[in-house]
Design a protein around this motif. Structure first.
Motif, PDB file in Angstrom:
ATOM      1  N   UNK A 172       0.828  -1.207   0.000  1.00  0.00           N
ATOM      2  CA  UNK A 172       0.000   0.000   0.000  1.00  0.00           C
ATOM      3  C   UNK A 172       0.862   1.256   0.000  1.00  0.00           C
ATOM      4  N   UNK A 173       2.021   1.210   0.659  1.00  0.00           N
ATOM      5  CA  UNK A 173       2.946   2.348   0.598  1.00  0.00           C
ATOM      6  C   UNK A 173       3.460   2.542  -0.828  1.00  0.00           C
ATOM      7  N   UNK A 174       3.738   1.444  -1.531  1.00  0.00           N
ATOM      8  CA  UNK A 174       4.142   1.557  -2.935  1.00  0.00           C
ATOM      9  C   UNK A 174       3.015   2.157  -3.774  1.00  0.00           C
ATOM     10  N   UNK A 175       1.780   1.798  -3.455  1.00  0.00           N
ATOM     11  CA  UNK A 175       0.645   2.373  -4.179  1.00  0.00           C
ATOM     12  C   UNK A 175       0.529   3.867  -3.910  1.00  0.00           C
ATOM     13  N   UNK A 176       0.863   4.303  -2.695  1.00  0.00           N
ATOM     14  CA  UNK A 176       0.869   5.735  -2.385  1.00  0.00           C
ATOM     15  C   UNK A 176       1.850   6.472  -3.296  1.00  0.00           C
TER      16      UNK A 176
END
Length: 433
Positions: A181-185
């Motif tokens: 999810x951090x990569x998606x951010x």
């Protein structure tokens, strides 16, 4: 002690309905596989227990539940106590509500509301109101809300990292979903950042590479991790973005071949993102003199050929059975055709011809699949034909561009496919030719 009302948590869903909603409403995998199995086991135990009790007593379960809810003891309970007495887990209900807010992307304040709810439950747990505190799923839902929320320009990763640190401070270990999810951010921020801000975009790519490296060290990487990283590189306007994107794909394939771990098996999205990276690397800018044709760049043709090589590699891996999830789709073919269209110029007229040949191959494969009654075969769409028209327009072949336009009209009228109806872009490309 007077307890504050919790309207969102007063009547949580029943366990079977929670599992049903989890399977249908969470494509981003908020729950890990082990957590889903644990929750499913709990549901099966409760269903079995209720079934045995009803079989022994031979009574109607609905009547028994109605009788229980109408008893004086039940009516004296609070909304929270009623929910728990029916076997509902407050934390699972909290996670479902947080997940709902995370998917409410139309509401700009959904992420803030999700975090406020999380902090509220933490405070109530500290006061002894809840037996269990929020878990890793709760935090992942809030980070996901920041990743997909509206009006959060350049603050998605900052909020996500802040929540991840809060997790560690409270003794909760982030899992692969947290890092994904951090990569998606980062991917969302990169899409919202103007391409001229090269410094900021390069910093975001470096942050994503550090996160992926940390995941590899902790053995938390999965297919989604690598695919998100490749998408970040394909949307980055760096000079070596295409090289680094393919390098990430090769590293992914090497780890899969050496370990056989199905979690990191490359799929069609992995290859498509690298193909898009090579297509984006092609310099297709207009010349300063509008009377001249598009500028020629020898690297453009090489990039287009590299994109086609990846397409052929996908076909080989799929037919050999080495990787069953890399069957080329219409996105794969349209990306390669678009690469040749962007590379087409007066000096590279063969690029337009090659784009047409790939389009013809796609049509032949699709017609053969229809005769053989096969499903799931890539079907040519408007993007495919528009790219071919653009290719011939760039080399100044107006007749061929007009021929493809008329072909689109005939196919649309014959098949009655409204999505194939030529739009303004198609007509403008023919006029420019």
């Amino acid at each position: 002690m007077k307890l504050p009302p919790l309207s969102l948590l007063a009547f949580p869903l029943s366990p079977p309905l929670r599992i049903h909603c989890q399977q249908r409403r969470c494509p981003t995998m908020i729950y890990t596989q082990s957590q889903r199995q644990e929750y499913q086991a709990i549901v099966e135990q409760r269903v079995t227990a209720n079934t045995n009790a009803n079989t022994t007593k031979k009574r109607n379960p609905k009547r028994q539940q109605k009788k229980k809810r109408s008893s004086p003891q039940y009516n004296r309970l609070t909304a929270r106590e009623k929910s728990i007495s029916l076997g509902n887990d407050p934390i699972m209900s909290l996670n479902l509500n947080l997940d709902h807010l995370a998917k409410s992307t139309h509401n700009p304040a959904s992420a803030v509301r999700a975090e406020e709810m999380l902090l509220r439950i933490e405070a109530l747990h500290a006061d002894g109101y809840y037996e269990k505190p929020p878990d890793v799923v709760s935090y992942n839902c809030v980070i996901n809300a920041y990743a997909h929320g509206r009006g959060l320009r350049d603050t998605r990763l900052e909020n996500g990292v802040r929540l991840a640190r809060r997790m560690r401070d409270r003794g909760i270990t982030p899992n692969e979903i947290t890092y994904n999810t951090l990569l998606m951010c980062i991917l969302k921020e990169l899409e919202e950042t103007h391409s001229s801000n090269t410094k900021m975009r390069s910093e975001k790519v470096a942050q994503a590479e550090r996160i992926l490296s940390t995941m590899e060290t902790m053995n938390l990487c999965d297919t989604r991790s690598y695919n998100t990283m490749i998408s970040i590189l394909s949307k980055w306007n760096g000079k070596d973005a295409h090289v680094r994107a393919e390098g990430c794909l090769r590293r992914m394939m090497e780890r899969y071949n050496s370990t056989g771990d199905e979690r990191i098996e490359p799929d069609v999205c992995s290859f498509n993102s690298v193909i898009h990276a090579y297509a984006n690397a092609i310099d297709s800018r207009y010349p300063n003199n509008s009377n001249k044709r598009y500028p020629s760049n020898n690297n453009n043709a090489l990039y287009a050929q590299k994109a086609e090589y990846l397409l052929k590699e996908m076909e080989t891996l799929f037919r050999s059975g080495t990787m069953g999830s890399v069957e080329p789709d219409v996105v794969s073919y349209s990306a390669v055709i678009n690469a040749y269209a962007r590379a087409a110029s007066k000096e590279n007229e063969w690029c337009a011809d090659r784009a047409m040949q790939i389009c013809d191959e796609l049509e032949e494969n699709y017609l053969a699949a229809i005769k053989a009654d096969k499903k799931g075969i890539a079907e040519p769409n408007k993007k495919v034909y528009s790219a071919v028209i653009n290719a011939f327009a760039r080399v100044g072949n107006a007749e061929k561009a007009d021929e493809i336009l008329n072909k689109m009209k005939k196919i649309q009228q014959k098949s009655k496919r409204g999505e194939l109806k030529p739009d303004t872009v198609c007509y403008t490309s023919v006029i420019d030719a």
